[in-house]
Scaffold this active site. Structure first.
Site, PDB file in Angstrom:
ATOM      1  CB  CYS A   2      -0.880   0.002   1.225  1.00 50.66           C
ATOM      2  SG  CYS A   2      -1.713  -1.568   1.446  1.00 50.66           S
ATOM      3  NE  ARG A  27       4.353   1.287  -1.587  1.00 47.43           N
ATOM      4  CZ  ARG A  27       5.546   0.975  -1.111  1.00 47.43           C
ATOM      5  NH1 ARG A  27       6.606   1.560  -1.581  1.00 47.43           N
ATOM      6  NH2 ARG A  27       5.676   0.075  -0.169  1.00 47.43           N
ATOM      7  CD1 TRP A  74      -2.361  -4.651  -4.812  1.00 44.55           C
ATOM      8  CD2 TRP A  74      -2.168  -6.129  -3.136  1.00 44.55           C
ATOM      9  NE1 TRP A  74      -2.188  -5.900  -5.359  1.00 44.55           N
ATOM     10  CE2 TRP A  74      -2.072  -6.817  -4.361  1.00 44.55           C
ATOM     11  CE3 TRP A  74      -2.072  -6.855  -1.957  1.00 44.55           C
ATOM     12  CZ2 TRP A  74      -1.874  -8.205  -4.442  1.00 44.55           C
ATOM     13  CZ3 TRP A  74      -1.889  -8.227  -2.023  1.00 44.55           C
ATOM     14  CH2 TRP A  74      -1.788  -8.887  -3.258  1.00 44.55           C
ATOM     15  CG  ASN A 100       2.120  -1.772   3.392  1.00 42.03           C
ATOM     16  OD1 ASN A 100       1.515  -2.770   3.021  1.00 42.03           O
ATOM     17  ND2 ASN A 100       3.123  -1.238   2.719  1.00 42.03           N
ATOM     18  N   GLY A 101       0.473  -4.182   5.673  1.00 52.70           N
ATOM     19  CA  GLY A 101       0.835  -5.438   6.326  1.00 52.70           C
ATOM     20  C   GLY A 101      -0.421  -6.204   6.683  1.00 52.70           C
ATOM     21  CD  GLU A 486      11.072  -9.430 -17.939  1.00 53.63           C
ATOM     22  OE1 GLU A 486      10.716 -10.260 -17.087  1.00 53.63           O
ATOM     23  OE2 GLU A 486      10.843  -8.222 -17.831  1.00 53.63           O
ATOM     24  CE  LYS A 490       7.598  -6.769 -17.664  1.00 55.94           C
ATOM     25  NZ  LYS A 490       8.674  -7.139 -16.827  1.00 55.94           N
ATOM     26  CD  GLU A 493       4.401  -7.778 -15.435  1.00 54.25           C
ATOM     27  OE1 GLU A 493       4.181  -7.865 -14.224  1.00 54.25           O
ATOM     28  OE2 GLU A 493       5.534  -7.561 -15.890  1.00 54.25           O
ATOM     29  CG  HIS A 509      10.836 -32.602 -24.088  1.00 57.34           C
ATOM     30  ND1 HIS A 509      11.079 -33.917 -24.395  1.00 57.34           N
ATOM     31  CD2 HIS A 509      11.986 -31.938 -24.359  1.00 57.34           C
ATOM     32  CE1 HIS A 509      12.333 -34.050 -24.800  1.00 57.34           C
ATOM     33  NE2 HIS A 509      12.909 -32.854 -24.802  1.00 57.34           N
ATOM     34  CE  LYS A 608       8.153  -0.701 -10.153  1.00 60.63           C
ATOM     35  NZ  LYS A 608       8.386  -1.409 -11.414  1.00 60.63           N
TER      36      LYS A 608
HETATM   37  C1  F6R Z   1       7.097  -7.688 -13.216  1.00 62.32           C
HETATM   38  C2  F6R Z   1       7.620  -7.171 -11.986  1.00 62.32           C
HETATM   39  C3  F6R Z   1       7.638  -8.072 -10.807  1.00 62.32           C
HETATM   40  C4  F6R Z   1       8.827  -7.741  -9.903  1.00 62.32           C
HETATM   41  C5  F6R Z   1       8.775  -8.599  -8.640  1.00 62.32           C
HETATM   42  C6  F6R Z   1       9.989  -8.368  -7.750  1.00 62.32           C
HETATM   43  O1  F6R Z   1       7.242  -6.781 -14.268  1.00 62.32           O
HETATM   44  O2  F6R Z   1       8.014  -6.032 -11.908  1.00 62.32           O
HETATM   45  O3  F6R Z   1       7.656  -9.407 -11.201  1.00 62.32           O
HETATM   46  O4  F6R Z   1      10.003  -7.984 -10.605  1.00 62.32           O
HETATM   47  O5  F6R Z   1       7.619  -8.309  -7.915  1.00 62.32           O
HETATM   48  O6  F6R Z   1      10.141  -7.030  -7.441  1.00 62.32           O
HETATM   49  P1  F6R Z   1      11.498  -6.424  -6.923  1.00 62.32           P
HETATM   50  O7  F6R Z   1      12.479  -6.454  -8.028  1.00 62.32           O
HETATM   51  O8  F6R Z   1      11.155  -5.050  -6.467  1.00 62.32           O
HETATM   52  O9  F6R Z   1      11.948  -7.302  -5.778  1.00 62.32           O
END
Ligand code: F6R
Length: 613
Positions: A2, A27, A74, A100-101, A486, A490, A493, A509, A608
């Site tokens: 949050c 966030r 969140w 937050n938590g 990756e 991308k 998500e 496989h 994030k």
């Molecule tokens: C995807 C993305 C997430 C973060 C993951 C770890 O685009 O950004 O998968 O990579 O939540 O986040 P960090 O790097 O902040 O530990």
């Protein structure tokens, strides 16, 4: 996950809080709310959905005052709806809390408090906190003491911020464990609070981070820091080097777009100050690893989550190749539950953009408790991962606001390359001539990425053709296999298209069963040691009617005869090719998501900084 913002000072608190929350909306964005003390009374405004809804509410029903707290949520406990939005108040409306938590023992606390006559109006775990504070205030003492006692009752990891109309000049904040940061911003005759420096960068760059088990009381005059049991703590202010403009969207439509297009510059910044191209040297002396220390390393773990874990998989190739240290990559969420084999000859590297991902922090704690040396590669200055480590390499990518990581991913690849060079040199495996050659590859990287970005519109044309598909497959081999993972992440998500990344050799496989004329397959087939193998995978996809979008090296015209579409990328050194190859996949995902009308910067259900387990 949050966002938290607080203000006390001579200015109107509401606009400062709303602006701060805007910068933190990435966030969490299920709901938003704020509380301000207006004429001695706590006024709360909160609404479900994005911050814009709260802003509309504030136009219809404004609140004024010089002290306040705000939150973007969140959801964990209780669906996103107005009554579950923060802030939460006690029965008398005198105590207000944002949090937050997760209060792990909230059910038993709620029963206890309800039995004592407290009335709950939400389904959240958070609401137990204002009622606990109310209870302890009624038993005598001041707000700080009541918060201290309340915190002693709640289990779990938390960032908690409390305000009361009984003591309308102060905000009390605390950090327990790793549920996200609490930053105190020091102004002149005013003070700020936030979960993340980005929220307050516009007002101050002098900040103090709360550690686990610390509390802060802020008033207009200043801040006082204590441990949870009331011992005074002397804390030093940290000067944040980020510039507020770097956190603005500018002319771009989305932060993600801006961050993708910034990569030629952010990679330059990542390299800046760490490489002497003339002398052919990498300077990471701040890590404090001696040649003997480097020789003694027997194995390495890289712990990370999500995109960062895919970056770590590339790092494994780099470190094993240049420093000849065996590397294992582990998800933070798995590492601590599998009793990893660690001793003092193990180096553990945590890779985390935010530096606050709770699973990665827990993995770091596990490594530390077993005696490993701990390094981290982190973007957010002063974040928890950086503070826990024996040595830090900052990504130097600048603030990343789009939820889907892009420029932090490429920065972390470059950082791992630098680390691999540094360790290889310390272990006596790279002589000066070879080092010069290896750093020269770095020097050309920003320009190569810039060239890929220059073809941005080609990706939109491709997106226009395929944005309605519901499945994608991404294939790569060797060091580009993590780039296939990756690319798929991308896409899924931000566009909500189901996408899978696979090491190309694994296709036969299982995943080959999925291929038909509706399945676009993105194949990374650049000219490297596995090029021929990739071409044969492309043939296999075509033989089954699949659509092939090939990523190929400039000048490779032969592949055009085999693939439906070719994206050309400039040639690079094999170890750095993932940095260049990921950029077209970021652009493709971005343009597809935009065409599908998705909220690119704030994809559904994601946040994030993932500060819950
Ligand atoms: C995807 C993305 C997430 C973060 C993951 C770890 O685009 O950004 O998968 O990579 O939540 O986040 P960090 O790097 O902040 O530990």
């Amino acid at each position: 996950m949050c966002g938290i913002v607080g203000y006390v000072g001579p200015r109107e608190a509401t606009p400062i809080i709303v602006e701060g929350l805007k910068r933190l909306e990435y966030r969490g964005y299920d709901s938003a709310g704020l509380a301000v003390i207006q004429d001695g009374r706590i006024e709360v405004r909160r609404d479900v959905g994005k911050l814009a809804n709260l802003e509309r509410m504030l136009v219809e029903s404004p609140v004024g005052g010089n002290i306040g707290i705000g939150h973007t949520r969140w959801a964990t406990h209780g669906a996103p709806c107005p009554r579950n939005a923060h802030p939460h108040v006690d029965c008398r409306g005198e105590v207000v809390v944002i949090h937050n938590g997760i209060v792990e023992n909230f059910l038993s606390l709620r029963q206890e408090l309800a039995a004592e006559g407290h009335r709950f109006t939400s389904e959240t775990d958070t609401e137990t906190i204002p009622h606990l504070v109310e209870k302890y205030l009624a038993e005598g003492g001041d707000l700080e003491g009541a918060v201290r006692r309340a915190l002693g009752r709640i289990k779990g990891a938390h960032a908690v911020v409390v305000m009361s109309s009984r003591e309308p000049d102060r905000i009390v904040a605390a950090r327990l464990g790793n549920a996200g940061g609490v930053v105190v911003g020091l102004g002149e005759g005013e003070m700020f609070l936030a979960s993340d420096v980005l929220a307050i960068l516009e007002y101050t760059r002098r900040v103090i981070f709360l550690e686990d088990g610390q509390m802060a009381v802020i008033t207009q005059e200043g801040a006082r820091f204590t441990t949870l049991d009331g011992q005074r703590v002397a804390k030093e202010a940290y000067a944040v080097p980020w510039d507020p403009i770097s956190a603005a969207k500018g002319a771009y439509k989305h932060f993600m777009q801006k961050e993708i297009y910034e990569q030629a510059r952010s990679i330059t910044d990542t390299i800046r100050g760490r490489v002497d191209f003339e002398a052919g040297q990498v300077c990471l002396d701040g890590l404090g690893i001696s040649p003997e220390g480097a020789q003694a390393i027997e194995r390495m773990f890289i712990v990370a989550c999500g995109t960062s874990a895919y970056s770590a998989l590339v790092g494994k190739f780099m470190i094993e190749s240049l420093a000849r240290i065996p590397v294992e990559v582990d998800y933070g969420s798995e590492f601590r539950y599998r009793d990893p084999l660690i001793n003092e000859r193990t180096l553990v590297l945590a890779l985390t953009q935010s530096g606050e991902t709770v699973d990665t922090l827990a993995a770091m704690e596990e490594a530390r408790s077993k005696g490993a040396r701990l390094l981290s590669i982190v973007n957010v200055i002063g974040s928890q991962a950086a503070r826990m480590s024996d040595g830090v390499i900052y990504m130097q990518a600048g603030p990343e606001i789009g939820v889907a990581s892009t420029k932090a991913f490429t920065a972390s690849l470059v950082d791992q390359y630098l680390l691999a060079l540094h360790l290889g040199k310390l272990r006596g495996l790279i002589d000066s001539a070879r080092m010069k050659e290896l750093v020269e590859h770095l020097a050309e990287l920003p320009n190569l990425v810039g060239r890929v970005l220059g073809n941005g519109n080609d990706y939109d044309a491709l997106a226009a053709k395929y944005f309605k598909r519901e499945n994608f497959l991404y294939l790569g081999r060797g060091i580009n296999y993590p780039i296939a993972l990756e690319g798929a992440l991308k896409l899924k998500e931000i566009s909500y298209i189901h996408a899978e990344g696979y090491p190309a050799g694994e296709m036969k496989h299982g995943p080959i069963a999925l291929i038909d004329e509706r399945m676009p397959v993105v194949a990374i087939a650049v000219r490297d040691s596995v090029y021929e193998k990739m071409v044969s995978q492309i043939e296999q996809v075509k033989a089954r009617g699949g659509i092939v979008i090939a990523l190929a090296t400039e000048g490779d015209e032969a592949i055009a005869g085999k693939a439906d579409h070719v994206i050309h990328v400039p040639p690079t050194s094999p170890l750095l090719s993932p940095v260049v190859n990921v950029v077209p996949l970021q652009l493709l995902a971005y343009f597809i998501a935009v065409r599908r009308g998705c909220d690119v910067d704030q994809p559904r259900n994601l946040a994030k900084s993932v500060t819950v387990e």
